[in-house]
Scaffold this active site. Structure first.
Site, PDB file in Angstrom:
ATOM      1  N   LYS A  13       0.822  -1.216   0.000  1.00 19.57           N
ATOM      2  CA  LYS A  13       0.000   0.000   0.000  1.00 19.57           C
ATOM      3  C   LYS A  13       0.855   1.264   0.000  1.00 19.57           C
ATOM      4  O   LYS A  13       0.441   2.292  -0.528  1.00 19.57           O
ATOM      5  CB  LYS A  13      -1.000  -0.009   1.145  1.00 19.57           C
ATOM      6  CG  LYS A  13      -0.404   0.156   2.523  1.00 19.57           C
ATOM      7  CD  LYS A  13      -1.496   0.109   3.586  1.00 19.57           C
ATOM      8  CE  LYS A  13      -0.929  -0.174   4.948  1.00 19.57           C
ATOM      9  NZ  LYS A  13      -0.153   0.889   5.541  1.00 19.57           N
ATOM     10  N   ARG A  88      -4.898   2.862  13.019  1.00 20.37           N
ATOM     11  CA  ARG A  88      -4.493   1.464  13.148  1.00 20.37           C
ATOM     12  C   ARG A  88      -5.497   0.642  13.943  1.00 20.37           C
ATOM     13  O   ARG A  88      -5.345  -0.572  14.049  1.00 20.37           O
ATOM     14  CB  ARG A  88      -3.125   1.359  13.845  1.00 20.37           C
ATOM     15  CG  ARG A  88      -1.956   1.679  12.948  1.00 20.37           C
ATOM     16  CD  ARG A  88      -0.659   1.436  13.686  1.00 20.37           C
ATOM     17  NE  ARG A  88       0.469   1.992  12.947  1.00 20.37           N
ATOM     18  CZ  ARG A  88       1.087   1.367  11.967  1.00 20.37           C
ATOM     19  NH1 ARG A  88       0.710   0.179  11.602  1.00 20.37           N
ATOM     20  NH2 ARG A  88       2.096   1.943  11.334  1.00 20.37           N
ATOM     21  N   ARG A 127      12.439 -11.677   1.551  1.00 19.26           N
ATOM     22  CA  ARG A 127      13.193 -10.481   1.177  1.00 19.26           C
ATOM     23  C   ARG A 127      14.681 -10.643   1.495  1.00 19.26           C
ATOM     24  O   ARG A 127      15.063 -11.057   2.594  1.00 19.26           O
ATOM     25  CB  ARG A 127      12.606  -9.267   1.907  1.00 19.26           C
ATOM     26  CG  ARG A 127      13.072  -7.938   1.376  1.00 19.26           C
ATOM     27  CD  ARG A 127      12.079  -6.850   1.649  1.00 19.26           C
ATOM     28  NE  ARG A 127      11.744  -6.706   3.079  1.00 19.26           N
ATOM     29  CZ  ARG A 127      10.820  -5.867   3.529  1.00 19.26           C
ATOM     30  NH1 ARG A 127      10.148  -5.107   2.692  1.00 19.26           N
ATOM     31  NH2 ARG A 127      10.564  -5.794   4.818  1.00 19.26           N
ATOM     32  N   ARG A 160      17.401  -9.547   6.671  1.00 24.44           N
ATOM     33  CA  ARG A 160      17.260  -8.697   7.855  1.00 24.44           C
ATOM     34  C   ARG A 160      16.570  -9.449   8.979  1.00 24.44           C
ATOM     35  O   ARG A 160      15.658 -10.241   8.748  1.00 24.44           O
ATOM     36  CB  ARG A 160      16.446  -7.446   7.508  1.00 24.44           C
ATOM     37  CG  ARG A 160      17.308  -6.324   6.951  1.00 24.44           C
ATOM     38  CD  ARG A 160      16.476  -5.157   6.473  1.00 24.44           C
ATOM     39  NE  ARG A 160      15.203  -5.019   7.190  1.00 24.44           N
ATOM     40  CZ  ARG A 160      14.241  -4.176   6.818  1.00 24.44           C
ATOM     41  NH1 ARG A 160      14.397  -3.415   5.764  1.00 24.44           N
ATOM     42  NH2 ARG A 160      13.117  -4.101   7.491  1.00 24.44           N
ATOM     43  N   ARG A 171       3.969  -9.537  13.385  1.00 31.38           N
ATOM     44  CA  ARG A 171       3.468  -8.296  12.770  1.00 31.38           C
ATOM     45  C   ARG A 171       2.114  -8.535  12.106  1.00 31.38           C
ATOM     46  O   ARG A 171       1.198  -7.715  12.207  1.00 31.38           O
ATOM     47  CB  ARG A 171       4.464  -7.769  11.722  1.00 31.38           C
ATOM     48  CG  ARG A 171       5.669  -7.067  12.337  1.00 31.38           C
ATOM     49  CD  ARG A 171       6.724  -6.784  11.286  1.00 31.38           C
ATOM     50  NE  ARG A 171       6.310  -5.768  10.344  1.00 31.38           N
ATOM     51  CZ  ARG A 171       6.894  -5.578   9.151  1.00 31.38           C
ATOM     52  NH1 ARG A 171       7.901  -6.353   8.774  1.00 31.38           N
ATOM     53  NH2 ARG A 171       6.479  -4.633   8.361  1.00 31.38           N
TER      54      ARG A 171
END
Ligand SMILES: [Zn+2]
Length: 308
Positions: A13, A88, A127, A160, A171
């Site tokens: 987004k 949120r 990633r 990472r 998350r």
């Protein structure tokens, strides 16, 4: 256009928000950016935010809302904004709605960038970043030609720590618990639209703009037409009122004119100003003052000269 973007971490987004900023020339308001700006500007809100962060606390909702309100007051936000990362949770959404209602700028659209959880997991955990040049890869979707080596510079790729499965799963869990309920909140308001966040960025963006054009633009256009029609009507009414007032003034002066002419008989100089005053009136109100009347004005002056 006033838009809230919704979507899980990894939904893309943020990328869509940047494209919207470019296309529609409206600012993206992310709370992180607002916080940094207020803190570095040393505003009251910035000081309150910094005090909270220094104490290891969360910045309170009223500080965040205050920053959003301050940001909305800036000229570039006049034609709208894109909120990304706020609200949120439901209480934040309710406070935001209340504030925007006070400002007379309610949200027009809540746009959900929807991506299945298994894809989100792959996007976030797959990633890999080049430690040397910063190039980004994904072992599931855009893997390097040689495993763990950067295509551009050959340096080793890094994973990472906040991209590990446990952190990512946490998350996503927080998102599901706190932010996902906002989907129903905005659905109940009739403001929710959903776009699938998979495929090419450009085709997702096409779907996003199609939704905006069909949901917001027609409304904005109608509002614009109503406003300009009202403005035209007001201008017309004002012009009519001015003309009427001028006509009334002219009529009153024409009525007063004969005595002036009579007085003019004595000193030769006075009739001229009367004639001068009559001229602009004639120009301003063409129909109200027949051409014949002002023309008569010089005559007494001529007669007066003869009399003298
Ligand atoms: Zn590299």
């Amino acid at each position: 256009m006033r838009i809230v973007l919704l979507g899980a971490p990894g939904s893309g987004k943020g990328t869509q928000a940047k494209l919207l900023v470019e296309k529609y020339k409206i600012p993206q308001m992310s709370t992180g950016d607002l916080l940094r700006a207020e803190v570095s500007a040393g505003t009251d809100l910035g000081k309150r935010a910094k005090a909270a962060m220094d104490a290891g606390q969360l910045v309170t909702d009223d500080v965040v809302l205050g920053m959003i309100q301050a940001r909305l007051a800036k000229p570039d936000a006049k034609s709208g904004f894109i909120l990304d990362g706020f609200p949120r949770n439901i209480p934040q959404a309710q406070s935001l709605d209340a504030m925007l209602a006070r400002l007379g700028q309610p949200l027009q659209l809540a746009l959900l960038v929807d991506v299945d959880t298994d894809v989100l997991l792959k996007r976030l955990t797959g990633r890999r970043t080049c430690g040397s040049c910063g190039a980004i890869y994904n072992i599931y979707f855009s893997s390097p030609k040689t495993a763990n080596k950067c295509d551009k510079c050959g340096a080793a790729l890094q994973h990472r720590s906040d991209d590990n499965e446990q952190t990512v799963a946490n998350r996503l869990k927080v998102y599901q618990q706190q932010t996902a309920p906002l989907v129903n909140y905005y659905k109940a308001q009739g403001k929710l639209r959903t776009v699938r966040g998979v495929g090419a960025v450009s085709s997702i963006f096409k779907n996003v703009t199609d939704i905006i054009e069909s949901q917001i633009r027609p409304l904005a256009d109608v509002m614009g037409k109503i406003e300009s029609a009202a403005a035209r009507q007001a201008a017309k009414a004002k012009a009519a009122a001015v003309a009427k007032a001028a006509a009334a003034k002219a009529a009153a002066k024409v009525a007063k004119a004969p005595p002036a002419k009579a007085k003019a008989v004595a000193p030769a100089a006075k009739p001229k100003p009367v004639a001068k005053k009559a001229m602009p009136k004639k120009a301003a109100v063409k129909k109200a003052t027949p051409k014949s009347k002002p023309k008569k004005a010089p005559k007494p002056a001529a007669k007066a000269k003869k009399v003298k």
